[in-house]
Design an enzyme around this catalytic site. Sequence first.
Site, PDB file in Angstrom:
ATOM      1  N   LYS A 104       9.770   4.310   7.486  1.00 17.33           N
ATOM      2  CA  LYS A 104       9.066   5.562   7.623  1.00 17.33           C
ATOM      3  C   LYS A 104       9.449   6.256   8.752  1.00 17.33           C
ATOM      4  CE  LYS A 104       6.031   5.908   4.038  1.00 17.33           C
ATOM      5  NZ  LYS A 104       4.948   6.446   3.273  1.00 17.33           N
ATOM      6  N   LYS A 155      12.711   1.510  -3.363  1.00 17.35           N
ATOM      7  CA  LYS A 155      11.558   1.419  -4.045  1.00 17.35           C
ATOM      8  C   LYS A 155      11.215   2.991  -4.887  1.00 17.35           C
ATOM      9  CE  LYS A 155       7.417   2.220  -2.141  1.00 17.35           C
ATOM     10  NZ  LYS A 155       6.071   2.219  -1.691  1.00 17.35           N
ATOM     11  N   LYS A 208       6.223   7.769  -4.657  1.00 19.30           N
ATOM     12  CA  LYS A 208       5.566   9.381  -4.840  1.00 19.30           C
ATOM     13  C   LYS A 208       6.324  10.390  -3.918  1.00 19.30           C
ATOM     14  CE  LYS A 208       1.119   7.900  -4.299  1.00 19.30           C
ATOM     15  NZ  LYS A 208       0.946   7.315  -2.971  1.00 19.30           N
TER      16      LYS A 208
HETATM   17  P1  ATP Z   1       4.644   7.305  -0.386  1.00 17.83           P
HETATM   18  O1  ATP Z   1       5.677   7.716  -1.085  1.00 17.83           O
HETATM   19  O2  ATP Z   1       3.852   8.329   0.253  1.00 17.83           O
HETATM   20  O3  ATP Z   1       4.810   6.194   0.604  1.00 17.83           O
HETATM   21  P2  ATP Z   1       3.831   5.161  -2.534  1.00 17.83           P
HETATM   22  O4  ATP Z   1       4.310   5.758  -3.590  1.00 17.83           O
HETATM   23  O5  ATP Z   1       4.856   4.137  -1.661  1.00 17.83           O
HETATM   24  O6  ATP Z   1       3.584   6.544  -1.371  1.00 17.83           O
HETATM   25  P3  ATP Z   1       1.422   4.345  -1.618  1.00 17.83           P
HETATM   26  O7  ATP Z   1       0.298   5.421  -1.850  1.00 17.83           O
HETATM   27  O8  ATP Z   1       1.984   3.902  -0.547  1.00 17.83           O
HETATM   28  O9  ATP Z   1       2.406   4.663  -2.655  1.00 17.83           O
HETATM   29  O10 ATP Z   1       0.874   2.708  -2.587  1.00 17.83           O
HETATM   30  C1  ATP Z   1      -0.281   2.532  -3.495  1.00 17.83           C
HETATM   31  C2  ATP Z   1      -0.002   1.334  -4.148  1.00 17.83           C
HETATM   32  O11 ATP Z   1       1.038   1.308  -5.009  1.00 17.83           O
HETATM   33  C3  ATP Z   1       0.137   0.228  -3.146  1.00 17.83           C
HETATM   34  O12 ATP Z   1      -0.850  -0.997  -3.551  1.00 17.83           O
HETATM   35  C4  ATP Z   1       1.309   0.035  -3.341  1.00 17.83           C
HETATM   36  O13 ATP Z   1       2.042  -1.253  -2.924  1.00 17.83           O
HETATM   37  C5  ATP Z   1       1.961   0.176  -4.844  1.00 17.83           C
HETATM   38  N1  ATP Z   1       3.221   0.622  -5.004  1.00 17.83           N
HETATM   39  C6  ATP Z   1       3.690   1.784  -4.416  1.00 17.83           C
HETATM   40  N2  ATP Z   1       5.142   1.908  -4.692  1.00 17.83           N
HETATM   41  C7  ATP Z   1       5.466   0.981  -5.636  1.00 17.83           C
HETATM   42  C8  ATP Z   1       6.563   0.342  -6.487  1.00 17.83           C
HETATM   43  N3  ATP Z   1       7.608   1.153  -6.469  1.00 17.83           N
HETATM   44  N4  ATP Z   1       6.286  -0.689  -7.398  1.00 17.83           N
HETATM   45  C9  ATP Z   1       4.914  -1.387  -7.332  1.00 17.83           C
HETATM   46  N5  ATP Z   1       3.871  -0.920  -6.359  1.00 17.83           N
HETATM   47  C10 ATP Z   1       4.398  -0.088  -5.789  1.00 17.83           C
END
Ligand code: ATP
Length: 333
Positions: free
Chosen positions: A117, A199, A202
């Site tokens: 990040k 990955k 969001k």
């Molecule tokens: P951001 O884009 O703001 O970093 P994010 O989409 O990575 O957000 P988080 O809110 O950080 O999502 O994560 C919420 C949950 O979803 C966590 O348990 C995280 O491990 C899971 N998660 C996020 N992205 C993935 C993915 N691509 N595959 C599987 N699990 C995920």
Amino acid sequence: MENTEKKQVVFSAIQPSGTITLGNYLGAVRNWVTMQEEYNCIYALADLHTITVRQNPAQMRRNILDAYASIMACGIDVEKSIFFIQSHVHTHAEIAWILNCYTQFGELGRMTQFKDKSAKHADNINAGLFTYPVLMAGDILLYQADKVPVGADQKQHIELTCDVARRFNGLYGDVFKIPEGFIPQNGARVMSLQNPLNKMSKSDENVNGCVHLLDPPEVIMRKFKRAVTDSDACVRYAEGKDGVNNLMTIYGAVTGKSFEQIEAEFAGKGYGDFKAAVGEAVVEELRPIRERYEQLIKDKAYLEECYRKADETALKISSRTLGKVMKKVGFIR
Ligand code: ATP
Ligand code: LTN
């Protein structure tokens, strides 16, 4: 007869940093739903975590309510589980400060999410981004959680949580339960459809890489049809076939089929058929969620009633741990 067997506690949270993705669902939220049967489940919208990356205030307000309704639509039952909003429960910010003083600069510097990040937001490497895992540790430890259902990317943060909890317990006695991560066999790391080395996230700018829970069927189908694959033209799980491996992971997570079964099903067929099948399976998985969301988001009063009640219960439970922590450290009451 009184039930003397106490259920284990589950805690997890998700940031309302944008619309919930298929990755969030398969990696975490789907397990939140199934775990409700067997555990005492406590879930949160981690909105304090969200401001580690600069947000537009109006958009953030919309995202919070939207994420709340989306997660409920996935099947969180507010009669069974507590689903609250982190910033409404002041114990979280308070314990985070205390735990900051029991966490080393060096260990936070090793967190890969911090490194990723800070590379992505080089113009805003704020102290909150650095201490983010401590706030998360506080979230978990306040509720004496046994299990924490998350995707694979959060494993390092859970390990840090355990290290901090052990350090604190070593100094003051058994204050915190040592939690355990609960990471799914399949779907723990869903990758971007456009860049399968990254990955699915969001906050990804490439909208085609990311399937959102609320995407209409035709959008989901289009995103899968455009998914990056390879020139091998054979549906099999193998090194270097990151795009196909990712599609197989998604298809397997949604249908429950093993990689061998998927390979057999698409033997002799092209990627076009395969991508359409994955798209259709995802559309069907997400259809009831989208329909429930449409109902829930119309009823703001009901949503507010749900989180107010949960906020209150969360405050009650977490205050017990915070009180104990403050007493052990030496604050006077
Ligand atoms: P951001 O884009 O703001 O970093 P994010 O989409 O990575 O957000 P988080 O809110 O950080 O999502 O994560 C919420 C949950 O979803 C966590 O348990 C995280 O491990 C899971 N998660 C996020 N992205 C993935 C993915 N691509 N595959 C599987 N699990 C995920
Ligand atoms: N950092 C997590 C969200 C989160 C969380 C938690 C997950 C905040 N607090 C406590 C589990 C337990 C993430 O998914 N990025």
